[in-house]
Design a protein around this motif. Sequence first.
Motif, PDB file in Angstrom:
ATOM      1  N   MET A 114      40.833  48.333  41.133  1.00  0.00           N
ATOM      2  CA  MET A 114      41.371  48.644  42.456  1.00  0.00           C
ATOM      3  C   MET A 114      41.204  50.131  42.750  1.00  0.00           C
ATOM      4  SD  MET A 114      44.359  45.831  42.667  1.00  0.00           S
ATOM      5  CE  MET A 114      44.433  46.006  44.442  1.00  0.00           C
ATOM      6  N   ALA A 134      44.499  50.772  38.695  1.00  0.00           N
ATOM      7  CA  ALA A 134      44.758  49.428  38.169  1.00  0.00           C
ATOM      8  C   ALA A 134      43.449  48.643  38.181  1.00  0.00           C
ATOM      9  CB  ALA A 134      45.789  48.727  39.050  1.00  0.00           C
ATOM     10  N   VAL A 136      42.580  44.716  37.658  1.00  0.00           N
ATOM     11  CA  VAL A 136      43.076  43.366  37.394  1.00  0.00           C
ATOM     12  C   VAL A 136      42.042  42.631  36.549  1.00  0.00           C
ATOM     13  CG1 VAL A 136      43.679  41.142  38.430  1.00  0.00           C
ATOM     14  CG2 VAL A 136      44.432  43.288  39.514  1.00  0.00           C
ATOM     15  N   VAL A 163      45.864  45.005  34.574  1.00  0.00           N
ATOM     16  CA  VAL A 163      46.914  44.113  35.068  1.00  0.00           C
ATOM     17  C   VAL A 163      46.413  42.676  34.895  1.00  0.00           C
ATOM     18  CG1 VAL A 163      48.294  43.439  37.069  1.00  0.00           C
ATOM     19  CG2 VAL A 163      47.699  45.849  36.718  1.00  0.00           C
ATOM     20  N   LEU A 165      46.394  38.833  35.463  1.00  0.00           N
ATOM     21  CA  LEU A 165      46.887  37.941  36.522  1.00  0.00           C
ATOM     22  C   LEU A 165      46.034  36.689  36.584  1.00  0.00           C
ATOM     23  CD1 LEU A 165      47.409  40.243  39.653  1.00  0.00           C
ATOM     24  CD2 LEU A 165      49.190  39.213  38.234  1.00  0.00           C
ATOM     25  N   ALA A 169      47.082  34.399  41.888  1.00  0.00           N
ATOM     26  CA  ALA A 169      48.123  35.415  42.077  1.00  0.00           C
ATOM     27  C   ALA A 169      47.499  36.719  42.582  1.00  0.00           C
ATOM     28  CB  ALA A 169      48.877  35.657  40.766  1.00  0.00           C
ATOM     29  N   GLY A 298      51.908  40.740  33.852  1.00  0.00           N
ATOM     30  CA  GLY A 298      51.248  41.091  35.109  1.00  0.00           C
ATOM     31  C   GLY A 298      52.086  40.734  36.322  1.00  0.00           C
ATOM     32  N   GLY A 301      54.645  43.161  37.340  1.00  0.00           N
ATOM     33  CA  GLY A 301      54.205  44.516  37.692  1.00  0.00           C
ATOM     34  C   GLY A 301      53.892  45.368  36.481  1.00  0.00           C
TER      35      GLY A 301
END
Lengths: 317, 317
Positions: A114, A134, A136, A163, A165, A169, A298, A301
Amino acid sequence: MIGLGLIGGSVLRAASAAGRTAWGATRSTVDTEAAVADGYDATTDVAGAVRRAGERDALVVLAVPLPAVEDVLALVGEHAPECLLTDVTSVKMPVLDAVRRHAPRTRYCGGHPMAGTALSGWAAGTPALFSGAAWVVCAEEDTDLGAWREVAALALDAGAHVVPLRAAAHDEVVARISHLPHLLAAVLASVGAYGGPLAAALAAGSFADGTRVAGTRPELVRAMTEGNRAALLPVLDEALGKLGAARGSLASTGGLAATIDAGHEGLQRLDKHRTAPRTGVRVDLGAPDARDGLLALGERGGRITGLDGDVLTGEVG
Amino acid sequence: MIGLGLIGGSVLRAASAAGRTAWGATRSTVDTEAAVADGYDATTDVAGAVRRAGERDALVVLAVPLPAVEDVLALVGEHAPECLLTDVTSVKMPVLDAVRRHAPRTRYCGGHPMAGTALSGWAAGTPALFSGAAWVVCAEEDTDLGAWREVAALALDAGAHVVPLRAAAHDEVVARISHLPHLLAAVLASVGAYGGPLAAALAAGSFADGTRVAGTRPELVRAMTEGNRAALLPVLDEALGKLGAARGSLASTGGLAATIDAGHEGLQRLDKHRTAPRTGVRVDLGAPDARDGLLALGERGGRITGLDGDVLTGEVG
């Protein structure tokens, strides 16, 4: 690395800087020539680069725009059908579906760093693009945790935190915090522009802030919002519902307290999450509940910040 | 100066710094004591300060929140019924209507300095607050241009440039470029907060920009948006229409080009207005078409930047 634009070019640089053997391919001769001139191993022979990755069991990273993903996946399915595979596309369910159709035997684990700038192309890239960002890294029920580990290691090498996920999500939350902001900014810019030169003369902070991302290249915004249609529709309906409620309240009672107070409290709640004290966590990828532990982290947060063998270290608020 | 908060306190300081004899009054003992401690002539006797202004034919500046305007106007109507009068409230038609009810014989000319910070109270004020800012000074069919000149002179003394507008035109454009941004920011903050700690962990530039003004004190946002109900409703309907069209298009064809392209082009059009070359203009307040000239200038995004006797100088794109 397939695709050597801003993101792909930055991943190639960051991976090389971390001491990895990395090579890239793109159909763009401009980006290829620029990468080669900068001393990187790059080619316009995408199929050849994919084949080479398959032969060496390398991690293939797709960094092409969403509309080009299917074509490149077909190449991967043909030339490196069982490779380790990730991508850096800003929506994850559509890519997961495309992988299942075109390259079902790859050990795929989707990713989304991100980070970004308003610029694009190889020339705009930098190995530091992901520093502190971050990234993901998706885990589904059938994701090979060994593949997950390899993708997370790349993200950590690039200076990001990870992160974990589920793809669904991911798509839901980016609809909320990235795609909806782009649509609201576009609407606000249109309504503002209808005010003509007088609006331009008087617009100040609130308008400038609220419309900033409407300056992003429209094709990029279209790719991410249209590509996330399924997750974006219900979030757009939430926004329409809230804005319609504000309209109804202003028209009937003249009051806007519910709308304004909820926004103010929402922002405070998000700030509180962001600044909450964090505690350290460890996840052993060999443990039977590793997948659930990662996903719970994840969703709350949390983030993974380090990797030692199969043991991940991280933090959660 | 009636009201010694951020704006009133800053106008009092700026007027004094420009060499004017100025005094202030507010019901807030905190702000009064702070102003006196800073060497200004301030009192909690609002009626007395108004009476003094009436006796000396001073310009009375109302700098109280919109909900308090009617009460203070009743005092002005009683103690200085024919005074020169302006205000700094962020909506203009409701104040104009209130003046016509409570102080109809005053020589009123509404104003709106478009400057501010997130802070409030005397302590937050500074004489430089208006430096380089737009200060709308209203002209209606029945506005005394002599009164208009006095209010414009105060704005220029404070370092602002003057935008002449009808009250209705002011309220329409601020609904577009200030009040709608506040409502969209509130809606976005609410939708984002529903994403919980994960949304907080992943939210970045687009969400931060789009929600920044949702951090403004809710009572201030309520006062300006609810106070501008008549002008805000149709602008809110424009936004709802555009967002609803985006929703419909995404649900049916999956496309968002119309929304995204229009926003991008709108922003570019506003930037073009803002950076267009400007030519100098002169308006002689003694000329028969002075009022029309002023209003045309403002509607076209122009500004008055100087005043020499009855001759105004300015610029327009």
